[in-house]
Scaffold this motif. Sequence first.
Motif, PDB file in Angstrom:
ATOM      1  N   UNK A 224     -27.824  14.422  42.918  1.00 25.83           N
ATOM      2  CA  UNK A 224     -27.483  15.489  41.979  1.00 25.83           C
ATOM      3  C   UNK A 224     -26.514  15.020  40.903  1.00 25.83           C
ATOM      4  N   UNK A 225     -26.199  13.716  40.853  1.00 21.64           N
ATOM      5  CA  UNK A 225     -25.246  13.217  39.862  1.00 21.64           C
ATOM      6  C   UNK A 225     -25.836  13.262  38.468  1.00 21.64           C
ATOM      7  N   UNK A 226     -24.976  13.457  37.461  1.00 21.87           N
ATOM      8  CA  UNK A 226     -25.410  13.500  36.072  1.00 21.87           C
ATOM      9  C   UNK A 226     -25.731  12.099  35.581  1.00 21.87           C
ATOM     10  N   UNK A 227     -26.603  12.006  34.596  1.00 22.57           N
ATOM     11  CA  UNK A 227     -26.866  10.720  33.965  1.00 22.57           C
ATOM     12  C   UNK A 227     -25.615  10.292  33.206  1.00 22.57           C
ATOM     13  N   UNK A 228     -25.241   9.055  33.335  1.00 16.59           N
ATOM     14  CA  UNK A 228     -23.985   8.626  32.733  1.00 16.59           C
ATOM     15  C   UNK A 228     -24.207   7.918  31.406  1.00 16.59           C
ATOM     16  N   UNK A 229     -24.964   8.567  30.494  1.00 13.57           N
ATOM     17  CA  UNK A 229     -25.128   8.005  29.159  1.00 13.57           C
ATOM     18  C   UNK A 229     -23.803   8.078  28.396  1.00 13.57           C
ATOM     19  N   UNK A 230     -22.970   9.087  28.702  1.00 15.29           N
ATOM     20  CA  UNK A 230     -21.643   9.206  28.132  1.00 15.29           C
ATOM     21  C   UNK A 230     -20.675   9.433  29.276  1.00 15.29           C
ATOM     22  N   UNK A 231     -19.424   9.628  28.916  1.00 18.82           N
ATOM     23  CA  UNK A 231     -18.446   9.919  29.942  1.00 18.82           C
ATOM     24  C   UNK A 231     -18.817  11.196  30.677  1.00 18.82           C
ATOM     25  N   UNK A 232     -18.827  11.083  31.994  1.00 19.10           N
ATOM     26  CA  UNK A 232     -19.131  12.244  32.822  1.00 19.10           C
ATOM     27  C   UNK A 232     -17.882  13.098  32.966  1.00 19.10           C
ATOM     28  N   UNK A 233     -18.069  14.401  32.969  1.00 20.25           N
ATOM     29  CA  UNK A 233     -16.946  15.329  33.091  1.00 20.25           C
ATOM     30  C   UNK A 233     -17.175  16.221  34.305  1.00 20.25           C
ATOM     31  N   UNK A 234     -16.162  16.344  35.151  1.00 23.94           N
ATOM     32  CA  UNK A 234     -16.260  17.230  36.309  1.00 23.94           C
ATOM     33  C   UNK A 234     -15.057  18.165  36.324  1.00 23.94           C
ATOM     34  N   UNK A 235     -15.258  19.311  36.973  1.00 25.54           N
ATOM     35  CA  UNK A 235     -14.206  20.308  37.130  1.00 25.54           C
ATOM     36  C   UNK A 235     -13.767  20.338  38.592  1.00 25.54           C
ATOM     37  N   UNK A 236     -12.469  20.405  38.809  1.00 29.11           N
ATOM     38  CA  UNK A 236     -11.939  20.569  40.163  1.00 29.11           C
ATOM     39  C   UNK A 236     -11.123  21.854  40.197  1.00 29.11           C
ATOM     40  N   UNK A 237     -11.533  22.763  41.053  1.00 23.54           N
ATOM     41  CA  UNK A 237     -10.855  24.058  41.145  1.00 23.54           C
ATOM     42  C   UNK A 237     -10.010  24.106  42.418  1.00 23.54           C
ATOM     43  N   UNK A 238      -9.164  25.104  42.486  1.00 27.27           N
ATOM     44  CA  UNK A 238      -8.314  25.337  43.672  1.00 27.27           C
ATOM     45  C   UNK A 238      -7.403  24.148  43.969  1.00 27.27           C
ATOM     46  N   UNK A 239      -6.914  23.484  42.921  1.00 27.47           N
ATOM     47  CA  UNK A 239      -5.962  22.396  43.120  1.00 27.47           C
ATOM     48  C   UNK A 239      -5.014  22.354  41.928  1.00 27.47           C
ATOM     49  N   UNK A 240      -3.726  22.161  42.196  1.00 24.35           N
ATOM     50  CA  UNK A 240      -2.741  22.068  41.137  1.00 24.35           C
ATOM     51  C   UNK A 240      -2.796  20.696  40.480  1.00 24.35           C
ATOM     52  N   UNK A 241      -2.574  20.624  39.161  1.00 22.94           N
ATOM     53  CA  UNK A 241      -2.599  19.314  38.486  1.00 22.94           C
ATOM     54  C   UNK A 241      -1.615  18.308  39.096  1.00 22.94           C
ATOM     55  N   UNK A 242      -0.411  18.764  39.478  1.00 18.44           N
ATOM     56  CA  UNK A 242       0.565  17.838  40.059  1.00 18.44           C
ATOM     57  C   UNK A 242       0.053  17.258  41.373  1.00 18.44           C
ATOM     58  N   UNK A 243      -0.623  18.088  42.163  1.00 13.73           N
ATOM     59  CA  UNK A 243      -1.175  17.622  43.435  1.00 13.73           C
ATOM     60  C   UNK A 243      -2.302  16.630  43.181  1.00 13.73           C
ATOM     61  N   UNK A 244      -3.171  16.944  42.208  1.00 17.06           N
ATOM     62  CA  UNK A 244      -4.272  16.025  41.916  1.00 17.06           C
ATOM     63  C   UNK A 244      -3.752  14.702  41.365  1.00 17.06           C
ATOM     64  N   UNK A 245      -2.672  14.760  40.568  1.00 20.85           N
ATOM     65  CA  UNK A 245      -2.086  13.522  40.062  1.00 20.85           C
ATOM     66  C   UNK A 245      -1.624  12.622  41.193  1.00 20.85           C
ATOM     67  N   UNK A 246      -0.959  13.206  42.190  1.00 20.37           N
ATOM     68  CA  UNK A 246      -0.531  12.421  43.356  1.00 20.37           C
ATOM     69  C   UNK A 246      -1.732  11.917  44.146  1.00 20.37           C
ATOM     70  N   UNK A 247      -2.769  12.755  44.250  1.00 22.56           N
ATOM     71  CA  UNK A 247      -4.003  12.393  44.957  1.00 22.56           C
ATOM     72  C   UNK A 247      -4.679  11.208  44.277  1.00 22.56           C
ATOM     73  N   UNK A 248      -4.765  11.254  42.945  1.00 22.33           N
ATOM     74  CA  UNK A 248      -5.390  10.176  42.179  1.00 22.33           C
ATOM     75  C   UNK A 248      -4.568   8.895  42.293  1.00 22.33           C
ATOM     76  N   UNK A 249      -3.251   9.031  42.297  1.00 23.37           N
ATOM     77  CA  UNK A 249      -2.374   7.862  42.466  1.00 23.37           C
ATOM     78  C   UNK A 249      -2.642   7.175  43.801  1.00 23.37           C
TER      79      UNK A 249
END
Length: 331
Positions: A224-249
């Motif tokens: 179900x992944x999008x074709x990556x002809x350009x930068x793919x964009x996804x949305x993440x809900x139910x998560x605070x940006x600060x928490x996701x920043x730590x998660x990505x780190x």
Amino acid sequence: MAAPQWPTTTTTASACIPDTARGTHVFTVAGYRLHKGIGVGNFIRSATFAVGGYDWCVCYYPDGFSAEYKDYVSVCVELQSKKSVVRALYDLKLTGLSSLIFSRPSSFPAFDSCKNEHFRGAYTFMRRGVLEASPRKYLQDDCLVIQCDVTVLLKKIPAVATTTAKTPHIEVPPSDLSNNLARLLEGKKGADLVINVSGETFYAHKIVLAMRSPVFKAELYGPMAMCDTEKQCIQIVDMQPAVFGAFLHFIYTDSLPDMEDLLDSHDKREVMRHLLVAADRYSMNMLKLMCEVILCKGLDAESVVATLALADQHRCSKLRDACIEYIKLFC
């Protein structure tokens, strides 16, 4: 023509290795304020514990070992075995939310129950004014938790000489992979994924996320992944940006960002709870376990029930057991 060889030198060495036995005893003194005032030189004795074939206990002096130390709480180690002479090293630690406080001798002192020299310890273990000025650091529900580590010197093994051939020493520096990946995340170079989290935008690399999380792998490279002809964009809900920043780190560096200077203990606990949820959601088992450990260390009467519910919901058995044990002991 033969290839040149490194010159070889011969080095001899010997070692005398002491034979030791080590044990740890944790002594919880409940009701710190109730024990104050029992008098200088009076003490509360722990249960007896055995190390190296000898019996020991911890002695806690609420009003000091003697008049000279009346402004301190004193802690001693007592050899209880009769007619015994033992050389032993001891560490005394007061555990709490702050760093451990150490008290230890510089060498192996002799405990001699034949000469009434069976007490050794820290007469100035901690000044009572400091202890009571910051009760949240050291007094958990009016309890002192004293950890005693005893190392008994048993005997010596005869020295044995060894011969080694010394070759040139080449020191290999530690891996800098995590630092390189952290710079890759910060610099956004080669990023092919845009992640929107509650209105805040993050840039990442699909292959890194897929390598670290099977959930991201299915989402970014599955049927179900999008074709990556350009930068793919996804949305993440139910998560605070600060928490996701730590998660990505953590995804890029295998470590959590330093939050000591940015958050107080309550906010840090909340971030850990949300990170645990994110780790479970994206099957990041190591991050989930790290969050469990941090939450276990920060349990208190105010948060333990909510933390227990979180542990049940996300199948965190170690955190659940720690919550139940805390409730049994302190609630």
